[in-house]
Design a protein around this motif. Structure first.
Motif, short mmCIF file in Angstrom:
data_model
loop_
_atom_site.label_atom_id
_atom_site.label_comp_id
_atom_site.label_asym_id
_atom_site.label_seq_id
_atom_site.Cartn_x
_atom_site.Cartn_y
_atom_site.Cartn_z
N ALA A 3 0.84 -1.19 0.00
CA ALA A 3 0.00 0.00 0.00
C ALA A 3 0.88 1.24 0.00
O ALA A 3 1.96 1.26 0.60
N LEU A 4 0.42 2.29 -0.68
CA LEU A 4 1.19 3.53 -0.74
C LEU A 4 1.48 4.03 0.66
O LEU A 4 0.58 4.16 1.49
N GLY A 5 2.76 4.33 0.92
CA GLY A 5 3.16 4.85 2.21
C GLY A 5 3.44 3.80 3.27
O GLY A 5 3.84 4.15 4.39
N GLU A 6 3.24 2.53 2.94
CA GLU A 6 3.58 1.47 3.90
C GLU A 6 5.08 1.53 4.21
O GLU A 6 5.90 1.78 3.33
N PRO A 29 -0.51 8.14 -10.23
CA PRO A 29 0.91 8.28 -10.56
C PRO A 29 1.71 7.16 -9.92
O PRO A 29 1.32 6.60 -8.89
N ASP A 30 2.84 6.80 -10.53
CA ASP A 30 3.75 5.95 -9.80
C ASP A 30 4.49 6.81 -8.78
O ASP A 30 4.65 8.02 -8.95
N VAL A 31 4.90 6.20 -7.70
CA VAL A 31 5.60 6.88 -6.62
C VAL A 31 6.83 6.06 -6.28
O VAL A 31 6.72 4.86 -5.99
N GLY A 32 8.00 6.67 -6.34
CA GLY A 32 9.22 5.96 -6.02
C GLY A 32 9.36 5.75 -4.52
O GLY A 32 8.95 6.58 -3.71
N ASN A 33 9.94 4.62 -4.15
CA ASN A 33 10.23 4.36 -2.74
C ASN A 33 11.18 5.43 -2.20
O ASN A 33 11.99 6.00 -2.94
N ALA A 34 11.12 5.67 -0.90
CA ALA A 34 12.00 6.63 -0.25
C ALA A 34 12.62 6.01 0.99
O ALA A 34 11.99 5.18 1.66
N LEU A 35 13.84 6.40 1.28
CA LEU A 35 14.51 5.99 2.51
C LEU A 35 14.47 7.12 3.53
O LEU A 35 14.69 8.28 3.17
N VAL A 36 14.20 6.78 4.76
CA VAL A 36 14.26 7.74 5.87
C VAL A 36 15.25 7.16 6.87
O VAL A 36 15.08 6.03 7.35
N HIS A 37 16.29 7.93 7.20
CA HIS A 37 17.40 7.41 8.01
C HIS A 37 17.90 8.51 8.93
O HIS A 37 17.90 9.70 8.56
N ARG A 38 18.33 8.13 10.11
CA ARG A 38 18.98 9.08 11.00
C ARG A 38 20.45 8.73 11.10
O ARG A 38 20.82 7.64 11.54
#
Length: 360
Positions: A3-6, A29-38
């Protein structure tokens, strides 16, 4: 299907936020995956996707990996499915009262400023090779799916404004830029499109391939097949040497942990690329009449595209958003890769290899 945003938690300070596939018929639209990192005290967002729902998911992930006291947004390339929420850099900086930085590849600035022109050009290249409305209409119609579209922030700068660095990881050598005291490495690859970069997160071992792994053949007008394949080989070496532990990308909704998962995937793409080009030579021997494996006779674009699609399927080719239009875009790139050119500017004009100009 994700699901989008999972979100997929990688560790306590790293999350992969999943996008979605393109569905033009549904206006999706297609949406590319994103990485969130600290990284230490720095919140790192690798790409920002598009849509308000995805923006909200990024914010949730940012809270999940905290606390942090500065923001770094890194854009891997300028396609709309990866840049629509880039102004999040400003929003987070203002809301939390922290410094923020956003970097984009300089070669992709033009397409980010004017995505309509970029996609019109992409579709003009395949007129006569795939069912397609007027490119001047189709390009803006596609781009209109990507809303909101905010590719720049007040803090946006290009990577290239920073001094270039030679980055050594194991036995591999790259050029690019480092951030967060070397914990974040941005490596220049420039294969999927003119400015593409990949990102290596040193401390957790994540290598984010973004869209360099989108298939056995690049589709875009500014794609470079050799650079794609070189990037795939270099990344495979990082895994073989234990310098990377987990592979993520822009459109595969999964994690590949360790060399035992990542290397076969990367080698498979390289094998598909070689098999596809071999198959194309055989196709040219058919569609090019008497041309044999080289195909010296004219190639009818529509016929070639149909045969190319069969060859692509036979190699097990996939990639992000497979459809007839993107197959035609790949077919054009394969023809150009082998030295063929259209004989005129007319849509559907035959393609052939220009004669060699031999000296006396």
């Amino acid at each position: 299907m994700a699901a989008l945003g999972e979100s997929i938690g990688i560790d306590e300070r790293t999350v992969l936020v999943l996008g979605q596939e393109l569905d033009v018929g549904r206006g999706q639209p297609d949406v590319g995956n994103a990485l969130v990192h600290r990284a230490g005290e720095t919140l790192v967002l690798v790409d920002t996707g598009v849509t308000e729902a995805f923006r909200a998911a990024l914010r949730e992930a940012a809270d999940r990996v905290g606390p942090w006291s500065r923001v770094l947004v890194l854009t891997t390339h300028g396609h709309p499915d990866h840049v629509g929420n880039n102004d999040l850099a400003d929003e987070l900086a203002e809301e939390y009262g922290v410094p923020a930085e956003h970097c984009v590849p300089a070669p992709d600035l033009d397409q980010m400023r004017d995505p309509d022109a970029y996609w019109v050009r992409a579709f003009e290249r395949v007129e006569g090779m795939a069912p397609l409305p007027d490119p001047a209409v189709a390009g803006p119609a596609l781009v209109s799916l990507f809303r909101p579209y905010r590719p720049f922030a007040a803090v946006t700068r290009t990577y290239e404004e920073r001094p270039p660095e030679r980055i050594r990881i194991g036995s591999s050598r790259f050029t690019g830029w480092t951030f967060a005291d070397g914990a974040v490495r941005v490596l220049r690859t420039h294969g999927h499109c003119a400015g593409h970069v990949i990102v290596h997160l040193r401390d957790c071992g994540v290598l984010h391939l973004s869209d360099e792994g989108n298939g056995a053949c690049g589709a875009m007008a500014d794609a470079d097949q050799l650079k794609i394949q070189t990037a795939l080989g270099a990344v495979a070496r990082l895994f073989e040497e234990g310098e990377a532990a987990l592979l993520t990308d822009g459109h595969t909704f999964a994690l590949r942990r360790g060399a035992e998962a990542a290397v076969p995937f990367l080698d498979g793409l390289l094998d598909q690329a070689a098999a596809l080009q071999s198959a194309v030579l055989g196709v040219l021997g058919v569609t090019g009449g008497s041309g044999g494996s080289g195909g010296s006779g004219p190639v009818v674009p529509g016929e070639f595209t149909a045969r190319f699609a069969q060859a692509f399927a036979a190699t097990g080719g996939g990639g992000a958003n497979p459809n007839a239009l993107f197959l035609a875009m790949m077919a054009v790139n394969q023809l150009r890769e082998l030295g063929l050119r259209p004989e005129s500017a007319a849509p559907g004009a035959p393609w052939s290899r220009p004669p060699l100009q031999l000296g006396d």
